[in-house]
Design an enzyme around this catalytic site. Structure first.
Site, PDB file in Angstrom:
ATOM      1  N   LYS A  40       0.846  -1.198   0.000  1.00 49.81           N
ATOM      2  CA  LYS A  40       0.000   0.000   0.000  1.00 49.81           C
ATOM      3  C   LYS A  40       0.886   1.255   0.000  1.00 49.81           C
ATOM      4  O   LYS A  40       2.084   1.162   0.337  1.00 49.81           O
ATOM      5  CB  LYS A  40      -0.920  -0.013   1.222  1.00 49.81           C
ATOM      6  N   ARG A 138     -11.188   0.592  14.386  1.00 48.97           N
ATOM      7  CA  ARG A 138     -11.453   1.173  13.065  1.00 48.97           C
ATOM      8  C   ARG A 138     -12.412   0.237  12.330  1.00 48.97           C
ATOM      9  O   ARG A 138     -13.405  -0.165  12.934  1.00 48.97           O
ATOM     10  CB  ARG A 138     -10.178   1.541  12.313  1.00 48.97           C
ATOM     11  N   HIS A 168      -6.961  -6.823  12.645  1.00 48.63           N
ATOM     12  CA  HIS A 168      -5.672  -6.130  12.668  1.00 48.63           C
ATOM     13  C   HIS A 168      -5.336  -5.788  14.116  1.00 48.63           C
ATOM     14  O   HIS A 168      -6.203  -5.355  14.867  1.00 48.63           O
ATOM     15  CB  HIS A 168      -5.764  -4.859  11.818  1.00 48.63           C
ATOM     16  N   ARG A 221       0.181 -10.847   6.559  1.00 47.82           N
ATOM     17  CA  ARG A 221       0.188  -9.579   5.807  1.00 47.82           C
ATOM     18  C   ARG A 221       1.448  -8.836   6.216  1.00 47.82           C
ATOM     19  O   ARG A 221       1.475  -8.088   7.185  1.00 47.82           O
ATOM     20  CB  ARG A 221      -1.073  -8.766   6.134  1.00 47.82           C
ATOM     21  N   TYR A 270      15.433  31.349   5.705  1.00 47.67           N
ATOM     22  CA  TYR A 270      14.304  32.204   6.093  1.00 47.67           C
ATOM     23  C   TYR A 270      14.321  32.448   7.593  1.00 47.67           C
ATOM     24  O   TYR A 270      14.504  31.527   8.385  1.00 47.67           O
ATOM     25  CB  TYR A 270      12.983  31.538   5.712  1.00 47.67           C
ATOM     26  N   CYS A 316      14.049  25.007   3.146  1.00 43.91           N
ATOM     27  CA  CYS A 316      13.214  25.750   2.198  1.00 43.91           C
ATOM     28  C   CYS A 316      12.349  24.769   1.406  1.00 43.91           C
ATOM     29  O   CYS A 316      12.432  23.565   1.601  1.00 43.91           O
ATOM     30  CB  CYS A 316      14.076  26.549   1.227  1.00 43.91           C
ATOM     31  N   ASP A 318      12.613  23.899  -1.710  1.00 47.21           N
ATOM     32  CA  ASP A 318      13.360  23.072  -2.668  1.00 47.21           C
ATOM     33  C   ASP A 318      14.847  22.941  -2.360  1.00 47.21           C
ATOM     34  O   ASP A 318      15.580  22.354  -3.151  1.00 47.21           O
ATOM     35  CB  ASP A 318      13.219  23.686  -4.078  1.00 47.21           C
TER      36      ASP A 318
HETATM   37  C1  LIG Z   1      -0.689  -1.847   6.891  1.00 47.87           C
HETATM   38  C2  LIG Z   1      -1.340  -3.096   7.317  1.00 47.87           C
HETATM   39  C3  LIG Z   1      -0.598  -4.280   7.474  1.00 47.87           C
HETATM   40  C4  LIG Z   1       0.915  -4.308   7.392  1.00 47.87           C
HETATM   41  O1  LIG Z   1       1.446  -3.795   8.577  1.00 47.87           O
HETATM   42  P1  LIG Z   1       3.029  -3.806   8.830  1.00 47.87           P
HETATM   43  O2  LIG Z   1       3.157  -3.315  10.214  1.00 47.87           O
HETATM   44  O3  LIG Z   1       3.617  -2.878   7.837  1.00 47.87           O
HETATM   45  O4  LIG Z   1       3.473  -5.205   8.638  1.00 47.87           O
HETATM   46  C5  LIG Z   1      -1.272  -5.441   7.755  1.00 47.87           C
HETATM   47  N1  LIG Z   1      -2.617  -5.453   7.877  1.00 47.87           N
HETATM   48  C6  LIG Z   1      -3.363  -4.341   7.761  1.00 47.87           C
HETATM   49  C7  LIG Z   1      -4.838  -4.424   7.913  1.00 47.87           C
HETATM   50  C8  LIG Z   1      -2.754  -3.121   7.482  1.00 47.87           C
HETATM   51  O5  LIG Z   1      -3.495  -2.016   7.369  1.00 47.87           O
END
Ligand SMILES: *Cc1c(COP(=O)(O)O)cnc(C)c1O
Length: 376
Positions: A40, A138, A168, A221, A270, A316, A318
């Site tokens: 992602k 969430r 998660h 994941r 600046y 700055c 750039d």
């Molecule tokens: C981003 C995400 C992950 C990966 O998490 P890491 O800490 O980068 O391994 C796994 N599951 C879900 C639902 C996520 O949003």
């Protein structure tokens, strides 16, 4: 946004490190587990379309993205392995996802009903993953009644293929496992309510896998670890030891475009927040907050040849300026971020400096920066 390929400033992505981390992640799986590489946010700023085939070759069984467009990008890059979107999408997009064989998460019965209408119209079947909120607060089901109603709705419903059920963790990167254990218990309870049997039940992220939290997960994941970064990395904290050595893949290099001597009392940047206390050598680097090299980097030390030099004056849009120990020629290389995890300018240390996590720093480098891929 135009990617500036004609300037001496670029992110370097070490493909050998990506391959090695992916291989190690795969080798670390429990028997039967699948490795879903989380790419992602443009692979945490590293470049998703470029890295997905590399990860595939190194053992990825599938990919996770945050939103449908990121999944479509992978399909355009000829990725044919399973792709799972982790965030909720508008129900109208169900057909586009199904047509591209991209799996979507589900968090409510209303969403399923809306999606079913769209899918029936096109004669398509969508692969879905039931999201469970076991304590993250969430997306996902958290009430028994809602989840039972969805279970009922999905019985024999051929508009959907229940490919997964997942949750998660909020604290898989913490030494204290009490909240983690609570989430596992909540998830198992929700699983017990289900009579529709998903193909894959999955809970593990990088931290759960790397720190060997012992939970059954058909899919891991795996995200941050693929990029060689330790998920346990709160600012100033001691990192947990991962199960295998991680190799950071990203470095950020530029060069001095201009070097000059200034005299005592002369201001830099600046607001003249830096005033020379004596004669000083000041170098200019052609990178600024418009690249994601934000103003909070003021004071952070970048490496010029073999000396760590502080950024002086405000960053700055750039350009930024560094205080050099002595005169060096324009064109001298500057390493803003090192891929060496022990270096004082590693992504981890940069995150400490910014009082954030390296996930955020890697993501904030934007598309004006060229990404150069080394060690194919
Ligand atoms: C981003 C995400 C992950 C990966 O998490 P890491 O800490 O980068 O391994 C796994 N599951 C879900 C639902 C996520 O949003």
């Amino acid at each position: 946004m135009i990617t500036a390929v004609n300037r001496p400033a670029a992110l370097h992505i070490n493909l050998a490190a990506i391959k090695e981390n992916t291989r190690q992640a795969k080798a670390h799986l429990k028997p039967g587990q699948k490795l879903f590489c989380v790419v992602k946010a443009n692979a945490y700023g590293h470049g998703a379309a470029r890295l997905a085939p590399v990860m595939e070759e190194a053992g990825a069984d599938g990919f996770c993205v945050a939103m449908l467009d990121e999944g479509l990008e992978l399909r355009r890059a000829q990725i044919v392995k399973p792709i799972l979107v982790l965030g909720l999408q508008p129900a109208e997009e169900a057909a586009l996802a199904a047509a591209n064989d991209i799996s979507l998460p589900v968090s409510s019965l209303d969403w399923l009903k809306e999606a079913e209408k769209v899918l029936r119209k096109e004669g398509l079947q969508l692969k879905i993953h039931l999201a469970i909120d076991s304590g993250m607060g969430r997306i996902g089901f958290s009430e028994d009644e809602d989840f039972k109603a969805v279970n009922e709705y999905l019985q024999g419903n051929d508009a959907f293929f229940v490919e997964g059920m997942f949750t998660h963790f909020a604290s898989a990167d913490s030494a204290d496992s009490s909240y983690f254990d609570y989430q596992v218990k909540r998830f198992k309870h929700m699983e017990s309510l289900l009579t529709v049997k998903p193909k894959w039940i999955h809970v593990d992220n990088t931290a759960a896998s790397l720190f060997d939290k012992d939970v059954a997960s058909d899919i891991v994941r795996f995200g941050i670890g693929l990029y060689g970064l330790n998920p346990s990395s709160a600012p100033g904290s001691q990192d947990l030891e991962p199960a295998f050595a991680l190799k950071p893949a990203m470095s950020f290099v530029s060069e001095l475009t201009y070097v000059k001597q200034i005299h005592k009392g002369y201001g830099v940047g600046y607001g003249s927040t830096h005033i020379a206390e004596e004669d000083e050598w000041i170098g200019t680097v052609p990178v600024g907050y418009a690249d994601g090299w934000i103003r909070k980097f003021q004071g952070f030390k970048v490496k010029v040849v073999d000396t760590y030099c502080p950024i002086v004056g405000r960053v700055c849009m750039d350009q930024f300026m560094v205080l050099l120990p002595k005169e060096v020629p324009a064109g001298t290389p500057v390493e803003l971020i090192s891929a060496d995890p022990a270096a004082p300018n590693s992504l981890r240390r940069a995150a400490d400096w910014l009082d954030t996590i390296h996930y955020e720093v890697a993501c904030q480098f934007n598309d004006r920066l060229d990404r150069i891929y080394d060690n194919e």
